[in-house]
Design a protein around this motif. Structure first.
Motif, mmCIF file in Angstrom:
data_model
loop_
_atom_site.group_PDB
_atom_site.id
_atom_site.type_symbol
_atom_site.label_atom_id
_atom_site.label_comp_id
_atom_site.label_asym_id
_atom_site.label_seq_id
_atom_site.Cartn_x
_atom_site.Cartn_y
_atom_site.Cartn_z
ATOM 1 N N SER A 49 14.369 4.240 7.135
ATOM 2 C CA SER A 49 13.058 3.670 6.829
ATOM 3 C C SER A 49 11.950 4.625 7.226
ATOM 4 O O SER A 49 12.139 5.530 8.041
ATOM 5 C CB SER A 49 12.878 2.318 7.526
ATOM 6 O OG SER A 49 12.921 2.451 8.931
ATOM 7 N N GLY A 50 10.799 4.402 6.605
ATOM 8 C CA GLY A 50 9.588 5.151 6.895
ATOM 9 C C GLY A 50 8.395 4.217 6.822
ATOM 10 O O GLY A 50 8.440 3.199 6.133
ATOM 11 N N VAL A 51 7.332 4.560 7.534
ATOM 12 C CA VAL A 51 6.107 3.756 7.547
ATOM 13 C C VAL A 51 5.087 4.427 6.640
ATOM 14 O O VAL A 51 4.756 5.598 6.832
ATOM 15 C CB VAL A 51 5.541 3.633 8.982
ATOM 16 C CG1 VAL A 51 4.216 2.895 8.975
ATOM 17 C CG2 VAL A 51 6.542 2.931 9.883
ATOM 18 N N GLN A 52 4.601 3.674 5.663
ATOM 19 C CA GLN A 52 3.614 4.189 4.718
ATOM 20 C C GLN A 52 2.237 3.613 5.024
ATOM 21 O O GLN A 52 2.053 2.406 5.060
ATOM 22 C CB GLN A 52 4.001 3.823 3.290
ATOM 23 C CG GLN A 52 2.994 4.267 2.250
ATOM 24 C CD GLN A 52 3.366 3.822 0.857
ATOM 25 O OE1 GLN A 52 4.529 3.580 0.555
ATOM 26 N NE2 GLN A 52 2.373 3.697 -0.009
ATOM 27 N N VAL A 53 1.282 4.515 5.241
ATOM 28 C CA VAL A 53 -0.120 4.122 5.440
ATOM 29 C C VAL A 53 -0.995 5.272 4.946
ATOM 30 O O VAL A 53 -0.646 6.438 5.143
ATOM 31 C CB VAL A 53 -0.387 3.748 6.918
ATOM 32 C CG1 VAL A 53 -0.120 4.892 7.855
ATOM 33 C CG2 VAL A 53 -1.768 3.185 7.124
ATOM 34 N N HIS A 54 -2.078 4.963 4.283
ATOM 35 C CA HIS A 54 -2.968 5.976 3.696
ATOM 36 C C HIS A 54 -2.210 6.936 2.788
ATOM 37 O O HIS A 54 -2.445 8.145 2.787
ATOM 38 C CB HIS A 54 -3.716 6.758 4.787
ATOM 39 C CG HIS A 54 -4.678 5.923 5.561
ATOM 40 N ND1 HIS A 54 -5.815 5.384 5.005
ATOM 41 C CD2 HIS A 54 -4.674 5.526 6.861
ATOM 42 C CE1 HIS A 54 -6.475 4.702 5.929
ATOM 43 N NE2 HIS A 54 -5.799 4.755 7.056
ATOM 44 N N ASN A 55 -1.253 6.411 2.020
ATOM 45 C CA ASN A 55 -0.476 7.195 1.059
ATOM 46 C C ASN A 55 0.310 8.349 1.692
ATOM 47 O O ASN A 55 0.588 9.358 1.048
ATOM 48 C CB ASN A 55 -1.347 7.715 -0.095
ATOM 49 C CG ASN A 55 -0.531 7.931 -1.344
ATOM 50 O OD1 ASN A 55 0.431 7.224 -1.596
ATOM 51 N ND2 ASN A 55 -0.897 8.933 -2.123
ATOM 52 N N VAL A 56 0.674 8.185 2.961
ATOM 53 C CA VAL A 56 1.547 9.126 3.665
ATOM 54 C C VAL A 56 2.680 8.299 4.261
ATOM 55 O O VAL A 56 2.456 7.199 4.773
ATOM 56 C CB VAL A 56 0.795 9.869 4.802
ATOM 57 C CG1 VAL A 56 1.741 10.762 5.593
ATOM 58 C CG2 VAL A 56 -0.368 10.671 4.240
#
Length: 158
Positions: free
Chosen positions: A44-51
């Motif tokens: 998994s990864g955390v996506q915020v501000h298109n990053v």
């Protein structure tokens, strides 16, 4: 500013205006079957501000946190995005949160059962939104951690 237990953080940061997503990837094609019974092996990864921010292993005592293009993590099959919550933190403040997590998430400290990408994502989501990731994402690591040492298959019915 890093939002943790600081008195400057308010409920507004939890409700915020910027969505925070958990992007979940399959590590194995078997997940196509086991997902429906609440099991699977996931990245998994955390996506915020298109990053997208994620954590991975390497042999050095430096951070294992890395940035990438959302839903495009090399070597994994994207499964789904889950809205975890929202934040009012700007891109620089989000990067600061990741920098604050970096000493705890060194590449050479990666452990599939006790400190993996899903553990990192849970910590990051708690910092950004005060909400944890769904429990099914890291269920096999918890089962592996709770299992008696002589049980080696990692399944709850062994």
């Amino acid at each position: 500013m890093f939002c943790g237990r600081s008195s400057r953080c308010s409920d507004d940061n939890r409700k915020g205006s910027v969505p925070v997503f958990l992007n979940v990837y399959d590590l194995t094609p078997i997940n196509g079957y086991t997902y429906w019974v609440g099991l699977g092996v996931y990245h998994s990864g955390v996506q915020v501000h298109n990053v997208e921010y994620a954590f991975g292993a390497h042999e050095y005592p430096t951070t294992g946190i890395f940035e990438g293009v959302p839903t495009k993590c090399d070597g994994f099959t994207f499964r789904k995005s889950i809205l975890i919550g929202k934040t009012n933190l700007g891109p620089g403040e989000v990067r600061k949160v990741m920098e604050d997590l970096a000493p705890e998430y060194k590449g050479n400290a990666y452990n599939l059962i006790t400190k993996n990408c899903n553990h990192f994502c849970n910590a990051a989501c708690l910092k950004l939104t005060s909400n944890p990731i769904p429990s099914w994402v890291n269920r096999l690591a918890r089962i592996g951690n709770d299992s008696p040492k002589e049980v080696s298959c990692g399944l709850p019915l062994c």
